[in-house]
Design an enzyme around this catalytic site. Structure first.
Site, PDB file in Angstrom:
ATOM      1  N   ASP A  36       0.830  -1.200   0.000  1.00  0.00           N
ATOM      2  CA  ASP A  36       0.000   0.000   0.000  1.00  0.00           C
ATOM      3  C   ASP A  36       0.868   1.256   0.000  1.00  0.00           C
ATOM      4  O   ASP A  36       1.675   1.466   0.902  1.00  0.00           O
ATOM      5  CB  ASP A  36      -0.926   0.005   1.216  1.00  0.00           C
ATOM      6  CG  ASP A  36      -2.122   0.913   1.027  1.00  0.00           C
ATOM      7  OD1 ASP A  36      -1.943   2.066   0.591  1.00  0.00           O
ATOM      8  OD2 ASP A  36      -3.251   0.472   1.314  1.00  0.00           O
ATOM      9  N   SER A  80      -6.969   4.425  -1.604  1.00  0.00           N
ATOM     10  CA  SER A  80      -6.724   2.983  -1.685  1.00  0.00           C
ATOM     11  C   SER A  80      -7.950   2.178  -2.102  1.00  0.00           C
ATOM     12  O   SER A  80      -7.812   1.121  -2.723  1.00  0.00           O
ATOM     13  CB  SER A  80      -6.215   2.456  -0.338  1.00  0.00           C
ATOM     14  OG  SER A  80      -4.962   3.009  -0.023  1.00  0.00           O
TER      15      SER A  80
END
Length: 468
Positions: A36, A80
């Protein structure tokens, strides 16, 4: 006639080769690694931090590479939720939306009487669920899993198994995991086979004092999952002891995310870190459990705290978590090759959902510690800004640490665990970056990962690798 004969023979050979290559590209297993926020500068800095300029991360050694465009349906710079969902569904969606159609609007959840975001404000007419690769794999009889160093209900893991108009409705996301329970995502069949992460509070009831961030509806989703045949684990020892043949959920933090790797591995460790498994340990255990299915499996592995350290402008923790993520890739490759030496039936993909504003700057000397102040390649003396002050090699484009007047950075301070890099634009928190990210792949079906691809194209390549 002879030239024509040779031409036909070559064409037939090419057709045969193409058919064979396609057949060989159908994977029984796919392991999808997501770092991430792991943009190109973070990868480069982590490589130098651990192995030096001429070294390689494990992900660097994978033979297939691509650049990935990350913009979302409504933003140049994605968050995200839609970026991971694009990988999992092949659909562009708006920021904060999790695995829903492109017309879905993000609507914030509301707070309950305890101040927690347990009120799901998504309505039935606001978009529609779109299938994920995890759901498609489950429907084909494969085992499926999602593991992360963040809360299990965080945006990235949620995009594999849940559908909701806002990533912050984490209590509703948790309910989608319980087979037969209120809010269950029926597309998961008899449920996700392996789940690991943090955020136990989203699964357990509110209790003043001991679980103030718990569920207002009083449900104990872990007890419900246990009643459905899941092994429930709260720490590393219980994870390692879990027997094959049952579904598994391991939540290794009573609230919020798992510890940063730097803190988990510290002596003495901070918080719950001593009892938490590493991402590599979780990955190997998940492969053991999922590998019991003769039809194969899909596993998503997220190194989620890379992103959090970058938002905090703490490059050291970001780099250490990137190395831990890369160690999980290394462990997965070794584990897969025990039974599939050439990865003829296993596809491994490693990528990121978005970039950050981390910048690698100055004309630093080769071999200079990447977290240190920049030193000249000519004579190793400290490089200085226009006002005569030293500066670090790594800085951020934005964030909270922009001094009104710069002063020199001390080398010892720059190398400390808690040092926060300076930033250009002053913001309360560092933002994502909108640049392309890297993708690495190896194994069955990896040949399609090349060039510059939109993130939605990855979903089609995963489906093709599975032969769906």
């Amino acid at each position: 006639m002879k030239p024509m004969k040779r031409t036909l023979s070559a064409a037939a050979l090419a057709l045969s080769f193409t058919a064979a290559a396609h057949a060989a590209g159908e994977a029984r297993n796919i392991i999808f690694f997501l770092g991430d926020g792991m943009g190109p500068s973070t990868i480069t800095a982590a490589r130098i931090f651990k192995y030096g300029e001429d070294g390689s991360l494990t992900m660097d050694t994978l033979p297939r590479t691509a650049r990935i465009k990350t913009y979302s349906q409504d933003a140049q710079t994605t968050d995200s939720a839609p970026s991971m969902a694009a990988y999992m569904t092949g659909v562009k969606m708006k920021n904060e939306v999790v695995s829903m159609s492109s017309d879905t609007n993000a609507i914030n959840p509301g707070k309950d009487a305890n101040g927690n975001l347990t009120v799901n404000n998504c309505t039935a007419g606001n978009g529609a669920a779109v299938p994920t690769i995890l759901e498609l794999a489950k429907a084909k009889g494969k085992a499926v899993g999602a593991i992360t160093t963040t809360e299990l209900t965080h945006a990235t893991p949620a995009a594999t198994y849940a559908h909701i108009c806002n990533r912050n409705a984490q209590y509703a996301i948790a309910a989608q995991l319980v087979p037969g329970g209120a809010g269950f995502n029926a597309a998961l069949g008899d449920g996700v086979d392996v789940l690991m992460g943090g955020g136990r509070n989203h699964f357990t009831p509110y209790v003043a004092g001991s679980n103030p961030a718990g569920r207002a509806d009083g449900r104990n989703l872990l007890a419900e999952l246990g009643a459905k045949g899941y092994t429930v684990a709260a720490n590393k020892a219980e994870m390692h002891a879990a027997a094959a043949g049952k579904k598994f959920i391991g939540l290794y933090s009573s609230k919020s995310h798992l510890e940063y790797e730097l803190d988990r591995a510290a002596t003495p460790p901070v918080g719950e870190g001593a009892s938490q498994p590493s991402l590599a340990e979780m990955t190997v255990k998940a492969m053991d459990l999922l590998g019991q299915n003769a039809n194969g499996y899909f596993l998503m592995v997220e190194g989620g705290r890379i992103d959090h350290a970058l938002h905090g402008t703490n490059a050291k923790r970001a780099l250490v978590d990137t190395i831990a993520f890369d160690d999980a890739v290394k462990a997965a490759l070794a584990k897969a090759k025990q039974t599939d030496p050439t990865l003829a039936h296993t596809l491994i993909v490693v990528t990121a959902d978005h970039d950050h504003t981390l910048a690698f700057n100055g004309y630093g000397k080769r071999g200079n510690p990447i977290l240190d102040i920049s030193r000249s390649y000519r004579d190793n003396s400290p490089n200085k800004d226009a006002d005569g002050n030293t500066y670090t090699t790594l800085v951020f484009g934005n964030g909270p640490n922009r001094p009104n007047v710069r002063t020199s950075v001390d080398s010892a301070a720059a190398l400390a665990d808690n040092y926060l890099q300076e930033t250009g634009v002053r913001l309360n928190s560092e933002t994502h970056g909108g640049g392309d990210v890297k993708l690495f792949a190896s194994g069955a079906g990896a040949q399609g990962f090349k060039g510059t691809l939109d993130n939605t194209r990855v979903f089609g390549l995963l489906k093709s690798a599975f032969g769906f």
